[in-house]
Each structure stands twice: as structure tokens, then as C-alpha cells.
Design an enzyme around this catalytic site. Sequence first.
Site, PDB file in Angstrom:
ATOM      1  N   GLU A 472       0.851  -1.191   0.000  1.00 31.58           N
ATOM      2  CA  GLU A 472       0.000   0.000   0.000  1.00 31.58           C
ATOM      3  C   GLU A 472       0.884   1.237   0.000  1.00 31.58           C
ATOM      4  O   GLU A 472       1.130   1.819  -1.035  1.00 31.58           O
ATOM      5  CB  GLU A 472      -0.948  -0.038   1.200  1.00 31.58           C
ATOM      6  CG  GLU A 472      -2.076   0.960   1.116  1.00 31.58           C
ATOM      7  CD  GLU A 472      -3.213   0.627   2.066  1.00 31.58           C
ATOM      8  OE1 GLU A 472      -4.094   1.466   2.218  1.00 31.58           O
ATOM      9  OE2 GLU A 472      -3.222  -0.477   2.645  1.00 31.58           O
ATOM     10  N   GLU A 751      -2.226   0.312  13.500  1.00 25.74           N
ATOM     11  CA  GLU A 751      -3.437   0.608  12.730  1.00 25.74           C
ATOM     12  C   GLU A 751      -4.691   0.213  13.496  1.00 25.74           C
ATOM     13  O   GLU A 751      -5.717   0.896  13.445  1.00 25.74           O
ATOM     14  CB  GLU A 751      -3.385  -0.138  11.400  1.00 25.74           C
ATOM     15  CG  GLU A 751      -4.575   0.092  10.484  1.00 25.74           C
ATOM     16  CD  GLU A 751      -4.417  -0.623   9.157  1.00 25.74           C
ATOM     17  OE1 GLU A 751      -5.090  -0.213   8.190  1.00 25.74           O
ATOM     18  OE2 GLU A 751      -3.616  -1.585   9.067  1.00 25.74           O
TER      19      GLU A 751
END
Length: 907
Positions: A472, A751
Site C-alpha cells: 500500500e 493501525e
Amino acid sequence: MNHLKVKETKCEYRKNPLGLDVPNPRISWTIDADRRGTLQQAYRLQVFLSKDDLENTFWDTGKIDSEQSIHIEYNGPKLTSRTRYYYRVKIWDHFGQESDWSELAWWETALFHWSEWKADWITPNPNEIDPLAEQAFLLRKQFELNKRIKSARIYATSAGLYELSLNGERVGDELLTPGWTSYDHRLQYQTYDVTDQLLQGANALGIALADGWYKGDLTWLEKRHLYGDRRAALLQLHIRYEDGTEEMIGTDSTWKSSTGPILMSEIYHGEVYDARLEKNGWDSSHYDDTDWKGVVTYTLPMDHLIAQENWPARVTEKIKPVSRIVTPAGDTVLDMGQNMVGRIRLKVTAPKGTRISLHHAEVLDKEGNIYFGNLRKAKQTVEYITKGEGEEEYAPYFTFQGFRYVKVEGYPNQEKDLPLENFFGEVIHSDMEPTGEFECSNQMVNQLQQNIVWGQRGNFVDVPTDCPQRDERLGWTGDAQVFIRTALFNYQGGPFFTKWLRDLKADQRSNGSVPFVVPNALKDYVSSMWGDETYTSSAWGDAATVCPWTLYLCYGDKRLLSEQYESMKAWVEFIRSQGENEFLWDAGFHFGDWLALDAEEDSYFGATPVHLVATAYYALSARILRDAAAVLEKEEDFAVYSKLVDGIIANFNKTFISADNHMIAKTQTANTLPLMFDLVEGDVRKQIAHDLNELIVKNDYHLTTGFVGTPYLCIALSENGYHDTAVKLLLQETYPSWLYSIKKGATTIWEHWDGIKEDGSFWSDDMNSFNHYAYGAIGDWMYRFIAGLDMDEAKPAYKHIRIHPRINGGEMTFVRAKHNSMYGQIVSAWSLSDENITIEVNVPANTKATIILPFAQLKSVKESGVLLPDVEGVSNVNQIEEGVSLEAGSGTYRFVYQNELILNSKK
């Protein structure tokens, strides 16, 4: 005699910047003064073409009566390209003192117009070298110089990533050049001073060229060639001779090309380097290149070229492994002791053809084995094949990894002994100047601050990425906007965000919508993933307004605010066009309170209604636009957007708040946003603040918020009378909390609150980064409320400082924050003893501060042993409900008074 000195001069946020294409650069300085309450009364700025001829000024402001000491715009004769300008400053203070001239500083211009590029883009001849080959390309040019050299500069860029060498030596220390921009619109070039590397006689230039962000594998969609399918290089070497003549050597069809030892290099996947294929001396003049291939010129836009805007990425720190681990699975693993971003540099002596592999990961699983699941398709693997000629040293060139642990394979005798001294980690990020510090008596909170800083370092690799390890690593707009205030406390982020916001503006669609990620690597794939042609979301697209406004608040950067204004306006007008009611954002796709813990099972979307979040952010962006219009003196827009803000707030209250003053959604985030964004007032505000506090208390002082609610949760509590609850949230050690991850060994921000669960198992492999800075936005609250270091936003850049520590009885006994503002270092510190509260403050010259001493009684407060009415630099002293308030001019202060918290607890 009083001491007055111009301490630190900078041009466009930098000290002595090389290669600016800003036609009217801005000069800033700080002031060193030993007298309290010093304010600048006037300044004089001089610019010269020669450091040896200060009698002949190129531009002289004369004495200007002004307090302004930041962003003084050059307004002299038109600047010319490839020219160094020297400058100095002197000031006068309001006591009548005159400083000496500052030390001579400089800036140097690059190329002001694309037409100044005379070189050609070049790429290896596709008939001789496969343009789609994974191998990095090598380009070289040999040339002769027959005169005495006075100065030389290289201006260079690439489609792909490049590294330069000259006469066998690396040029510069920048990495991952030319950086990642919206390549369809903007491409940075770098400027290098190579005066000392050139030789009279034979010389050779070398360029190594890899795919990088331009054409490499990007996103989890495994898309390649997002911007083009050919690597190419562009370079101009400008030489000035002692006799006054000039010469330019550029990339053209006479260059030669080859492949070399880098067999593959990808951002996500790592690098394969075969040292047996090294072409020793390929970038030196004595090298025989008769078997090299040709190059062809290539057509790429020249009008996209811009001089370097961002801080360059560099190696900023080197870390030694703390231990060697043999896992239960039998793997040999290095523990770096810190989740970091960068690369491993290794040394090895081994037979020719020995293949050493380094597999990078962030954590170990509950059995103690290295865990790669969260990398998804990213390989994060570096392979080195030895040439077998004594000790060899290697670090990858065109990639970076996010890791703490490194699985080593193939190193000689590693089963018996892996020499730790032959490995070290090189930390890579945009080389921003550190500007903030925070420490306190709670060591877990200190670790949290370190995790915030390491998370910022790891994810500010040219763009503000969400994570640095998996497939990502994109510039997610939502993450950037919630974290920017924290980011700008810890590091000087002016150039970093200036560059990124220009890319946001470039990638913004004509209808005003803003992409999820900038640069927009997702491009046309968003509609197929989310079914939304606008490719935007509330709280994500709002980076268009939040980020330039925050830069204005923190740095007083009015120019950037003006430059981004039309983008800000287009974003608000895009929202306004959605749905049937111009005062609500109740249409389209939204992430909402992403990853909130109150989400339904197997859902990433929190329980707070997405249109509540969207309309709250609509109000925020509209208010920012209104305030920006006021700053930029756009009176008509100010009137228009004032009415819009009022309309949104009225409709928000009507739609999302019940008749009895409660939010219709009973979530922590739903109650946080209207408080944070000033959407409610009076009794409604009190009720919603009460409800927010109750939601947290009834949840045993645990949060349930996601990406949208978490950054604002503690601020909303502290600003509305529930600071004690905010502190308990910060200090909560059980899941979910900030300190839970620290108890699990985190050295960066996660996260997910439960990235590693209580039993040691992991959250889903699908999305489980252990270096994701968004929740690190709690830092903003820590600095502004616990330490109490804040600003009066009506006077940006900390021109008027607010010092108001919120002391919570007994939870902490010591807190200190420092911030190097545009005006100089601000300090706010407090400590508790059984007898006294001590508040220490530093106010930089040319600023003032409002200071609130909590729990103080006016009669007992002393500053450096003197009662307040007699203290130099202090005025407007008042007893208020919170304690004592006062105004202070510049200087260092130490306030001591009785600890009423202890006294009251003993009564």
C-alpha cells in the site's frame, strides 16, 4: 549593554537552500535577546551577488518599521536562474537597541522556466535493452574539460528513480530521487553542487535508473506503469570556468547504456543485487565501454519540471541490532529493537555466488516466529549474491522496508554465529528538521511519544503514507489531515506539506472532489472497488482545507494558503453540490469513523452514521474556507461562506440532535465531532459533553473511536470540563487504549487497537499495520493540554503563545514540552512536589504569551523568588477561576506557588 542578535536566518524554511525556483523567496529569522519583553521594532534586509563585495547591494529594504520577522518576501530586481544570492539581516528592538548584521546566508536559484532545459530525455535503445526488463539500467557519458573550473551544478531528474555518480563517486546523499509527485502534472528535479568532484581533463557521469513509483508495482491491485512504461533520465551539467566562459553537458543520444548488478528493485518487493555483475569503474573516465549499448532520446513533458520542493529523503540514523534470535521454526532472525523504515546494510566475506536473503517483518507471532502475513503481496525481501573478493558491503539502492525483525538466510555459518556487527539498520525518511519534544513522569507515555515520532519518521518518506510495509504505502488524505497538527509540532513540515498539497491540488478533479490518496495511485480503479465515480470521502478529501489551514496556523504561511485557496473552495463547492440539501452532506460514499470499535462484526465502518460525520466535516471545511477568505481579504467570499457555515450548523442540529439535546447516534465519535467543530453551544453543548463523558465512564474509561473520532476525543473532553476523563483515557493500559500496544511491545503506532490481541493472536492479515500514524494524533492533545503549549490562532505561527497546562492531581508529577517555532524555542513545563507547583516557560523574542497558572493563588506566586507585581516582563496579572492569568513578554520564567491540590486533599 543588552544583547540583541539575529540568531538564525532561513529562506523558504531552509538554511542555505540549493536549487530554488521560487521567484520571490521569503526570508525568516529568530532573535536572541537577553532582555525580557523584547520585540522587534524594525529590520533591514540586504541581498548581494557576491559574498566578497558587501558594498554593492543587489537589493536593500532600508530600515523597515515592522515586527515581522518571518516570511519577508524578496521584492527586488528579477532573479536569474543558476545564481547564488547572499543576504543578511539586522534588527532594532523597541528598547532602541540595534543588532549587528547577521551572518551571511544564501539561497541559490535553479531553472526558472522549462525552456532552459536543453538536454534530452534518454532511455536505453529498446532494440538492444528490453525497456520492460526488471534490471536497473546504467547510463554513462565520458567528457573532457580543459579549463580551470570555478563552479559546477547538475540539474537532474528521471522517470523512475535515479542515483548519480561522477568520476566514481556518489553525487549527493539524497535517496529515492526525484521523489513521488503527481507525475502527470509535476516532476521534481534536484540540484547538486559538483564543483569539487569535477576534474580538469577526463571525466565521466553515471546514472543508475530503476522503476520506483513511476512504473513499478504499486497498490494491492498490482498495477504497473501507472505513469509510463519507460524509465528515462534527464540531466544538465552546467560548468563555469575561471575565465568567465560556461559549458553545458547534458543527456543526449551520445550517452551509452547497460544493465548491471541490480537485477530487480521494487518499492514493495525489495531488491536483488548480484555483485558478480558489477562493472567496476563504470562511472569513471578510464572505463572501457565499447561493449555498452546505445541510448535513444525520448519524449516526455518538460513543462512539468519543478525544482525540489520537499525535504529530500536521506539516511538520518543508524541502528545496531539488539539481538540474534533463533525462532521455534528454526529461522535466524535479527531484532533491531525498533520498528523502523529504511534498509539493512550488511558486510560479508564469503565464496563467490553465496546468496544472502533478508526478509523483513514488523513482529513475531505468539510462538515467537517471524510474521509476514500482514505484508500481503509485498515481499520486502533483499537478496545479495557475493562476488567473493574479500569483505563486501551492500545496502539496497531503490527500495525501503518497514521492519523490526529480519530473517537472514544464506549468511556464512549463521547457524552457529551471526555477527551482529556486520549488520546495521539505516533509517530513511524525508530529512525534516526536528522541532518538538515531550517528556513526562510516566515512562509509558514517554514511550507513546517516541512511538508517535517513529511513526511519523517511518511514514513521511517523501509523501505522508498510511503505512510503510505492506502493498500500500499510499498518501492517504484522511491520515494526513488528522495527524498534521501533531506532525508540525514534532518536525518542520513546511516544505513536506507544501509539495504534497500541490500534488493534491494537481490530482483534484475538475468537479472539486479530492482523491483518497495523493499522489493518486488508485486513479481509475476506485469506481470498480467502491462503486463511486467521485473517488472521495468526507474526512479524507477535507485534507484540501485542513492541511493548508493548519500550515497557516503553525507557520503563518499565507502564501501557501493563497495558493491553495481555489482548491479549498472547489472542495467545499463540490460538497455543496452533493445531495438535495446544500447544507447537508447526505450523499455518496464515505469511510465514516473508519475502524471504530463500535462497528458491526466483520465491518471496517464504525457505528457513527456516515452522513453525520460527513456533515460535521462539511461544516469544518466551510468554516476554514470562511476564515481563509478573511485572512486573504476576500470579502465577498467571506460573506458567502459565513452564511453557508450558519446553514450547515443549523441543519446539523436539526438533523442529528434530538429535541432533548442528545445526539441521535449514541457513539463516542458522534458526541465528539460537534464539540470539536463548534457545531453546538449553550445547553446543547453541555448536554453532549456530558453524554460523551458518560459513554466513556460507562465503558470503564475505554474508547470505541476510529480514525475520525480518536484524534479529537481527548480535546473535546478537556475543552468541555472533563479533562480528568481525558487523562484516564490516555493512561488506560488495557485494551483498547494507547498504552495497551505499548504493553505489547509496540515501538510505533498501530493501525488497529488490537493489532495483537490479548492472547497473542493477530487481527486479520488483510489490514494490520504495526506502523500507522493516525492514532498518534493524540500527541496534539498531549502537547497542547497536558503540557499546555498552544497558540492564539488569531496570531498564527505562535506570535501570541498560550501556556495553559492542565495539571491533573497526582497522575503525573512532571511534564515538559519544547517546540521550535518560526520565532524560536517555546518551553512549557510543570512539576509537582508536596509543597509546590513549579511552572517553567520560555517565550521567544518578538512574541508574547498569555500564561495561566493552574490552582494558583495570586498572593503566593513568585517568579524567580519575586512576587508577581514586581516581576519584569509580566503584566495584566489576574486571579481567575482556573488560577492566575498573566501576560508575559519574551524571556525565561520560573513560577513557584503552593500546591493547592495537595493542600486541598489533606483538608
